[in-house]
Design an enzyme around this catalytic site. Structure first.
Site, short mmCIF file in Angstrom:
data_model
loop_
_atom_site.label_atom_id
_atom_site.label_comp_id
_atom_site.label_asym_id
_atom_site.label_seq_id
_atom_site.Cartn_x
_atom_site.Cartn_y
_atom_site.Cartn_z
N ASP A 113 0.78 -0.94 0.08
CA ASP A 113 0.07 -0.10 0.08
C ASP A 113 0.85 1.50 0.07
OD1 ASP A 113 -1.71 2.17 0.61
OD2 ASP A 113 -2.70 1.02 2.39
N TYR A 164 -8.73 3.16 -14.45
CA TYR A 164 -8.41 3.62 -15.93
C TYR A 164 -8.19 2.73 -16.80
CZ TYR A 164 -9.25 8.62 -14.34
OH TYR A 164 -9.92 9.86 -13.84
N ASP A 183 -6.02 7.12 -4.82
CA ASP A 183 -6.59 8.66 -4.70
C ASP A 183 -7.07 8.48 -3.44
OD1 ASP A 183 -6.91 11.32 -5.04
OD2 ASP A 183 -8.26 11.02 -6.65
N1 AR6 Z 1 -1.34 1.62 -3.01
C1 AR6 Z 1 -0.77 1.05 -4.23
N2 AR6 Z 1 -1.37 0.77 -5.24
C2 AR6 Z 1 -2.82 0.88 -5.27
C3 AR6 Z 1 -3.27 1.10 -4.06
C4 AR6 Z 1 -2.77 1.54 -2.62
N3 AR6 Z 1 -3.29 1.99 -1.57
N4 AR6 Z 1 -4.77 1.25 -4.29
C5 AR6 Z 1 -4.81 0.82 -5.65
N5 AR6 Z 1 -3.59 0.70 -6.18
P1 AR6 Z 1 -6.33 3.45 -9.42
P2 AR6 Z 1 -6.18 4.90 -12.00
C6 AR6 Z 1 -3.29 0.40 -7.51
O1 AR6 Z 1 -7.65 2.91 -9.73
O2 AR6 Z 1 -6.39 3.39 -12.79
C7 AR6 Z 1 -9.44 7.22 -8.78
O3 AR6 Z 1 -10.90 7.12 -8.34
C8 AR6 Z 1 -4.31 -0.42 -8.39
O4 AR6 Z 1 -4.28 -1.73 -8.09
O5 AR6 Z 1 -6.12 3.88 -8.02
O6 AR6 Z 1 -5.07 5.75 -12.60
C9 AR6 Z 1 -8.91 8.53 -9.37
O7 AR6 Z 1 -9.67 9.68 -8.54
C10 AR6 Z 1 -3.65 0.19 -9.70
O8 AR6 Z 1 -2.60 -0.71 -10.15
O9 AR6 Z 1 -5.80 4.66 -10.43
C11 AR6 Z 1 -9.27 8.46 -10.67
O10 AR6 Z 1 -10.58 9.07 -10.89
C12 AR6 Z 1 -2.95 1.47 -9.64
O11 AR6 Z 1 -2.60 1.63 -8.17
C13 AR6 Z 1 -9.07 7.01 -11.25
O12 AR6 Z 1 -9.24 6.24 -9.92
C14 AR6 Z 1 -3.89 2.55 -10.08
O13 AR6 Z 1 -5.23 2.31 -9.71
C15 AR6 Z 1 -7.65 6.91 -11.80
O14 AR6 Z 1 -7.62 5.59 -11.98
#
Ligand code: AR6
Length: 169
Positions: A10, A126, A34
């Site tokens: 995390d 995304y 986020d």
């Molecule tokens: N620590 C590390 N990685 C993480 C965590 C964490 N705590 N939580 C999720 N991931 P995402 P995006 C991973 O969806 O695709 C949001 O609503 C996850 O498994 O967080 O860029 C924003 O507000 C994945 O591999 O971001 C935007 O609206 C990676 O982080 C939208 O999501 C990115 O997943 C952005 O989407």
């Protein structure tokens, strides 16, 4: 030379000078990384984001750009928010994803951050395919002209970790 290390876990538990957030243009929070960053970092981050919306980013932060705020209660000095592109089956948006990593490092350099933790931008909500997302992340960090000494990719699950591990070889 920037050292690249991989960690599975995390990102809100990571300590670094700067932690990168996979945000959206509103800068006002969301799910995934986020949501986790705002939850653990506390209200100071959102407060800074609102100020950015009230000043230079009235229409939101464009895709591919990056901006810094306080890191609140996280083990970091700054959060660097960047907006990844949504994956498209019909359009190549790779340049925007490259830009997220490049602009985040540029922001880190402006701040004087030497250690930066990144999530796998765009590979969650995304829908960017993890192998391609990992390739772009690693290539862009390797090609960057930056004073950042260490980049840590913090991958949430094993599949993402393995994709980054392959991309590094
Ligand atoms: N620590 C590390 N990685 C993480 C965590 C964490 N705590 N939580 C999720 N991931 P995402 P995006 C991973 O969806 O695709 C949001 O609503 C996850 O498994 O967080 O860029 C924003 O507000 C994945 O591999 O971001 C935007 O609206 C990676 O982080 C939208 O999501 C990115 O997943 C952005 O989407």
């Amino acid at each position: 030379m920037t050292t690249i290390t991989l960690v599975q876990g995390d990102i809100t538990r990571q300590s670094a000078d700067a932690i990168v957030n996979a945000a959206n243009s509103s800068l006002l929070g969301g799910g995934g990384v986020d949501g986790a960053i705002h939850r653990r970092g506390g209200p100071a981050i959102l407060e800074d984001c609102r100020k950015l919306r009230a000043s230079q980013y009235g229409r939101g932060l464009p895709t591919g750009r990056a901006v810094a705020t306080t890191a609140g209660e996280l083990n970091a000095r700054w959060v660097i928010h960047t907006v990844g592109p949504v994956w498209s089956d019909t359009e190549d948006r790779s340049e925007l994803l490259t830009s997220c990593y490049r602009e985040s490092l540029l922001t880190a350099d402006e701040l004087g951050a030497r250690t930066v933790a990144f999530p796998a931008i765009s590979t969650g909500v995304y829908r960017w395919p993890i192998d391609d997302g990992a390739r772009i992340a690693v290539e862009t960090i390797r090609a960057a002209d930056t004073a950042v000494e260490e980049v840590t990719f913090v991958l949430f699950d094993q599949q993402a970790y393995e994709a980054f591990d392959r991309a590094l070889r």
